[in-house]
Each structure stands twice: as structure tokens, then as C-alpha cells.
Scaffold this motif. Structure first.
Motif, mmCIF file in Angstrom:
data_model
loop_
_atom_site.group_PDB
_atom_site.id
_atom_site.type_symbol
_atom_site.label_atom_id
_atom_site.label_comp_id
_atom_site.label_asym_id
_atom_site.label_seq_id
_atom_site.Cartn_x
_atom_site.Cartn_y
_atom_site.Cartn_z
ATOM 1 N N MET A 1 29.120 47.733 24.333
ATOM 2 C CA MET A 1 29.008 48.943 25.898
ATOM 3 C C MET A 1 27.865 49.496 25.298
ATOM 4 O O MET A 1 27.929 49.933 24.712
ATOM 5 N N LEU A 2 27.386 50.415 26.266
ATOM 6 C CA LEU A 2 26.308 51.235 25.907
ATOM 7 C C LEU A 2 26.544 52.937 27.017
ATOM 8 O O LEU A 2 26.469 52.648 28.138
ATOM 9 N N LYS A 3 26.510 53.933 26.192
ATOM 10 C CA LYS A 3 27.140 54.900 27.187
ATOM 11 C C LYS A 3 25.788 55.174 27.518
ATOM 12 O O LYS A 3 24.234 54.968 27.593
ATOM 13 N N ILE A 4 25.357 56.278 28.817
ATOM 14 C CA ILE A 4 24.964 56.030 30.152
ATOM 15 C C ILE A 4 23.111 56.221 29.278
ATOM 16 O O ILE A 4 22.405 56.310 29.312
ATOM 17 N N LEU A 26 22.598 49.379 43.499
ATOM 18 C CA LEU A 26 21.549 47.976 42.717
ATOM 19 C C LEU A 26 21.504 47.566 41.027
ATOM 20 O O LEU A 26 21.794 46.950 40.982
ATOM 21 N N LEU A 27 22.411 49.166 40.632
ATOM 22 C CA LEU A 27 22.355 49.031 39.578
ATOM 23 C C LEU A 27 23.477 49.281 38.886
ATOM 24 O O LEU A 27 23.247 50.698 38.232
ATOM 25 N N ILE A 28 24.615 48.878 38.940
ATOM 26 C CA ILE A 28 25.787 49.145 38.735
ATOM 27 C C ILE A 28 27.142 49.129 37.748
ATOM 28 O O ILE A 28 26.258 48.156 36.552
ATOM 29 N N PRO A 29 26.595 50.214 36.851
ATOM 30 C CA PRO A 29 27.944 50.641 35.355
ATOM 31 C C PRO A 29 28.840 49.209 35.375
ATOM 32 O O PRO A 29 29.249 49.019 35.693
ATOM 33 N N ALA A 30 29.114 48.747 34.403
ATOM 34 C CA ALA A 30 29.998 47.789 34.269
ATOM 35 C C ALA A 30 30.990 47.803 33.746
ATOM 36 O O ALA A 30 32.017 47.586 34.650
ATOM 37 N N HIS A 31 31.049 49.571 33.360
ATOM 38 C CA HIS A 31 32.384 49.854 32.999
ATOM 39 C C HIS A 31 32.283 51.226 33.359
ATOM 40 O O HIS A 31 31.612 52.342 32.563
ATOM 41 N N ILE A 32 33.322 52.201 34.215
ATOM 42 C CA ILE A 32 33.190 53.853 33.788
ATOM 43 C C ILE A 32 35.073 54.136 33.812
ATOM 44 O O ILE A 32 35.423 53.878 34.011
ATOM 45 N N ASP A 33 34.997 54.965 32.385
ATOM 46 C CA ASP A 33 36.351 55.844 32.296
ATOM 47 C C ASP A 33 36.960 56.441 32.669
ATOM 48 O O ASP A 33 36.290 56.824 33.538
ATOM 49 N N GLU A 34 37.951 56.215 33.702
ATOM 50 C CA GLU A 34 38.444 56.345 34.670
ATOM 51 C C GLU A 34 39.375 57.806 34.175
ATOM 52 O O GLU A 34 39.615 58.993 35.647
ATOM 53 N N PHE A 35 39.706 58.348 33.058
ATOM 54 C CA PHE A 35 40.204 59.828 32.611
ATOM 55 C C PHE A 35 38.732 60.652 32.911
ATOM 56 O O PHE A 35 38.713 61.584 32.887
ATOM 57 N N ARG A 39 29.986 57.112 32.642
ATOM 58 C CA ARG A 39 29.886 55.246 32.928
ATOM 59 C C ARG A 39 29.468 54.319 31.734
ATOM 60 O O ARG A 39 28.749 55.138 30.419
ATOM 61 N N TYR A 40 29.237 53.450 31.574
ATOM 62 C CA TYR A 40 28.619 52.915 30.176
ATOM 63 C C TYR A 40 28.535 51.009 30.821
ATOM 64 O O TYR A 40 28.648 50.886 31.689
ATOM 65 N N TYR A 41 27.520 50.788 30.133
ATOM 66 C CA TYR A 41 26.929 49.436 30.638
ATOM 67 C C TYR A 41 25.893 48.412 29.542
ATOM 68 O O TYR A 41 26.494 48.820 28.588
ATOM 69 N N SER A 42 26.808 47.336 29.970
ATOM 70 C CA SER A 42 26.587 46.238 29.393
ATOM 71 C C SER A 42 24.793 45.995 28.551
ATOM 72 O O SER A 42 23.980 46.512 29.277
ATOM 73 N N GLU A 43 24.922 45.154 27.098
ATOM 74 C CA GLU A 43 23.888 44.395 26.974
ATOM 75 C C GLU A 43 22.934 43.760 27.520
ATOM 76 O O GLU A 43 21.777 43.202 28.079
ATOM 77 N N GLU A 44 23.705 42.958 28.722
ATOM 78 C CA GLU A 44 23.310 42.306 29.228
ATOM 79 C C GLU A 44 22.331 43.216 31.015
ATOM 80 O O GLU A 44 21.732 42.164 30.584
ATOM 81 N N GLN A 45 23.147 43.911 30.902
ATOM 82 C CA GLN A 45 22.232 44.672 32.342
ATOM 83 C C GLN A 45 20.790 45.203 31.478
ATOM 84 O O GLN A 45 20.221 45.449 32.615
ATOM 85 N N LEU A 46 20.586 45.146 30.810
ATOM 86 C CA LEU A 46 19.548 45.538 30.039
ATOM 87 C C LEU A 46 18.055 44.492 30.620
ATOM 88 O O LEU A 46 16.967 45.158 31.327
ATOM 89 N N THR A 47 18.516 43.109 30.477
ATOM 90 C CA THR A 47 17.555 42.449 31.173
ATOM 91 C C THR A 47 17.957 42.680 32.307
ATOM 92 O O THR A 47 16.802 42.257 33.320
ATOM 93 N N ILE A 48 18.834 43.353 33.639
ATOM 94 C CA ILE A 48 18.091 43.389 35.030
ATOM 95 C C ILE A 48 17.755 44.610 35.392
ATOM 96 O O ILE A 48 16.779 45.078 35.426
ATOM 97 N N ALA A 49 17.671 45.722 34.523
ATOM 98 C CA ALA A 49 17.112 47.208 33.940
ATOM 99 C C ALA A 49 15.236 46.805 34.037
ATOM 100 O O ALA A 49 14.363 47.053 34.411
ATOM 101 N N ASN A 50 15.564 45.401 33.245
ATOM 102 C CA ASN A 50 14.246 45.517 32.417
ATOM 103 C C ASN A 50 12.997 44.457 34.236
ATOM 104 O O ASN A 50 11.846 45.190 34.389
ATOM 105 N N ARG A 51 13.820 44.078 34.916
ATOM 106 C CA ARG A 51 13.267 43.429 36.234
ATOM 107 C C ARG A 51 13.307 44.214 36.926
ATOM 108 O O ARG A 51 12.632 44.383 37.346
ATOM 109 N N ILE A 52 14.187 45.159 37.199
ATOM 110 C CA ILE A 52 13.990 46.639 38.417
ATOM 111 C C ILE A 52 12.505 46.940 37.782
ATOM 112 O O ILE A 52 12.042 47.373 38.635
ATOM 113 N N GLN A 53 12.401 47.012 36.729
ATOM 114 C CA GLN A 53 10.676 47.930 36.109
ATOM 115 C C GLN A 53 10.031 47.385 36.362
ATOM 116 O O GLN A 53 8.935 47.672 37.133
ATOM 117 N N ALA A 54 9.970 45.879 36.329
ATOM 118 C CA ALA A 54 8.937 44.984 36.384
ATOM 119 C C ALA A 54 8.625 45.140 37.684
ATOM 120 O O ALA A 54 7.923 45.090 38.711
#
Length: 272
Positions: A1-4, A26-35, A39-54
Motif C-alpha cells: 500500500m502507498l501513502k497518499i 473518480l479514484l477512491i483510496p483502497a484503504h482509509i485508516d479509521e483512526f 489515505r492509502y492507495y494500492s500499487e494497482e491503482q497506479l494504472t488507473i491514475a495513469n489512464r486518468i492522466q492520459a
């Protein structure tokens, strides 16, 4: 997981925009720490981010991009959609090119502007309408009034009701300028149905796109107005599309002072 912050650095999307993307779904974090709320994102979401930029680089808005990510999940459907978007962009480019050319030719002509300057030329669409029409030949342009008087006689016979506006129009059917045997049709827009005779005709006239120049003053200025519009059409990538005509907004019928006449000179046009 990646920090924001790390996800922002890798995706080249600012933290501010990532938060905005989350808010609009549009791009929702994979996990949000409830405490902590981190926000944390998965490495797989980098492909979605790249498509959004494109897709953003193609000039597509965020709402459109959200729809693409949700609905177009295979290459064939995405290709069809993007083909439509490309066609729309091409149309927008052509419109902008036409606008740029209009700006450039107007700027060029401003140095020697007159009351009939090409700066005053506009493209208008005259609506379709029903008209009473009288067409004949005259031996000189200053005899056009004969046609209008003949039309008035026929109008009185049938108690004709005019449309508002009535579009008092004279159409010059000869190809190019002629000195004799001038083929002229005079028209007025009407409301209702009437009977054609051997002299006059009632007919429906389709909508017309025209380059127009409206000026105040006598008919002696018509030659200058015609020349100004003809040059403007040539310089701005249009071509003639039918006989020229004049609309008499204020005519000698109601105004005896030539300096107070209002005439709109019209050249039907189309794109080359």
C-alpha cells in the motif's frame, strides 16, 4: 500500500487533485485508516491514475473520464467512444480555425475602416418563410421601384397579411453584374395561404445562410457594400451559394430621406 504522498509522487497527480478525485468518486483510496484518516492507495491503482492522466491530456473532462472508466471496459467499446470524441475535437478545431481567420482578416481591414467596413459583416441565418413574390426584368437598377409598385397592387387585391418581420427582399438572379435586362424578384413574408396569379406567386422559401452587411444611407453605397462582402467571402474561406439579395429594413416606401434608409446586403454562402 502507498501513502497518499507516495502515490502522488509516483502518479504525478497532486495531493489536492487526489482528494478531489476521491470526492467525485473518480479514484477512491483502497484503504482509509479509521483512526488517523490517512489515505492509502494500492500499487494497482497506479494504472488507473495513469489512464486518468492520459484521458485528461486528450482534453476530456473529469465527468467524462469517470464515465469512461465505469462503462468502457474493453478496447472495442473504448475505441468507438474515443473515435466520436476525436470527430468532435476535429469539428471544434475547424470552428476555431474559422474564427481565427475571421479575426485576422478583420484586424487587417481595420486600418482603413469605413461605415461599410468588413468589420461590420456578419453571418446570419434567415429563417424559412412563406412569401408573396413578383419577378420580372428591368432595364436599370434604379427601376426596381416599378416591381414594388406592381407587388403592392396585387397585395391590395387579396388583402394580404404580412409576417413580422416582413422581410422586404429584392433578389438579383443574374449571374454577376449586368447593365440591362436585370432579372429581379421582390418578396415580402406573409401569414396564411393565398392564391397565385399570372403576376404574383406564393411560395415557401427555405432558410438561408448569408454573409450580411447592414448600413444606413442611400442606395449609391450598394456597389461599395457588394465589393466589401465579396472580398470578405474570398478572404475567409467561403464561396457563393446563390443569388445576392437586399433586405430593405427602412425603404423609400416609408422614408423619403435617402440618408435615413437602412439596407442589409446579403450574399448566400457555404464553406468551401
Amino acid at each position: 500500500m502507498l501513502k497518499i504522498g507516495d502515490f502522488s509522487a509516483l502518479s504525478k497527480i497532486s495531493i489536492f487533485m487526489l482528494r478531489n478525485y476521491n470526492e467525485i468518486g473518480l479514484l477512491i483510496p483502497a484503504h482509509i485508516d479509521e483512526f488517523t484518516g490517512y489515505r492509502y492507495y494500492s500499487e494497482e491503482q497506479l494504472t488507473i491514475a495513469n489512464r486518468i492522466q492520459a484521458l485528461k491530456s486528450m482534453g476530456l473532462g473529469l465527468s467524462t473520464i469517470k464515465g469512461i472508466l465505469a462503462e468502457y471496459n474493453n478496447e472495442d467499446s473504448l475505441k468507438r467512444y474515443l473515435t466520436l470524441q476525436a470527430a468532435q475535437k476535429q469539428e471544434e478545431i475547424e470552428i476555431l480555425q474559422k474564427q481565427l481567420l475571421l479575426l485576422q482578416t478583420t484586424i487587417k481591414g481595420l486600418g482603413h475602416s469605413t461605415s461599410l467596413s468588413r468589420f461590420n459583416i456578419a453571418i446570419k441565418e434567415l429563417p424559412k418563410r412563406s412569401v408573396i413574390s413578383y419577378r420580372s426584368t428591368i432595364s436599370a437598377y434604379n427601376q426596381e421601384g416599378i416591381l414594388w409598385r406592381e407587388l403592392s397592387v396585387e397585395i391590395e387585391k387579396q388583402n394580404i397579411q404580412f409576417a413580422n418581420p416582413s422581410y422586404n427582399i429584392a433578389i438579383f438572379h443574374n449571374e454577376g453584374f449586368v447593365e440591362h435586362q436585370i432579372d429581379v424578384e421582390v418578396q415580402r413574408a406573409v401569414v396564411g395561404k393565398y392564391r397565385s396569379t399570372a403576376v404574383i406567386k406564393f411560395k415557401n422559401v427555405p432558410a438561408t445562410i448569408a454573409a450580411t452587411l447592414t448600413y444606413k444611407g442611400g442606395y449609391i453605397q450598394l456597389s461599395e457594400a457588394n465589393e466589401a462582402i465579396a472580398n470578405w467571402i474570398s478572404e475567409n474561406g467561403y464561396e457563393f451559394d446563390g443569388p445576392i439579395f437586399n433586405i430593405y429594413h427602412v425603404s423609400p416606401e416609408t422614408e423619403p430621406d435617402p440618408d435615413k434608409l437602412i439596407t442589409e446586403v446579403c450574399f448566400p454562402i457555404r464553406n468551401k
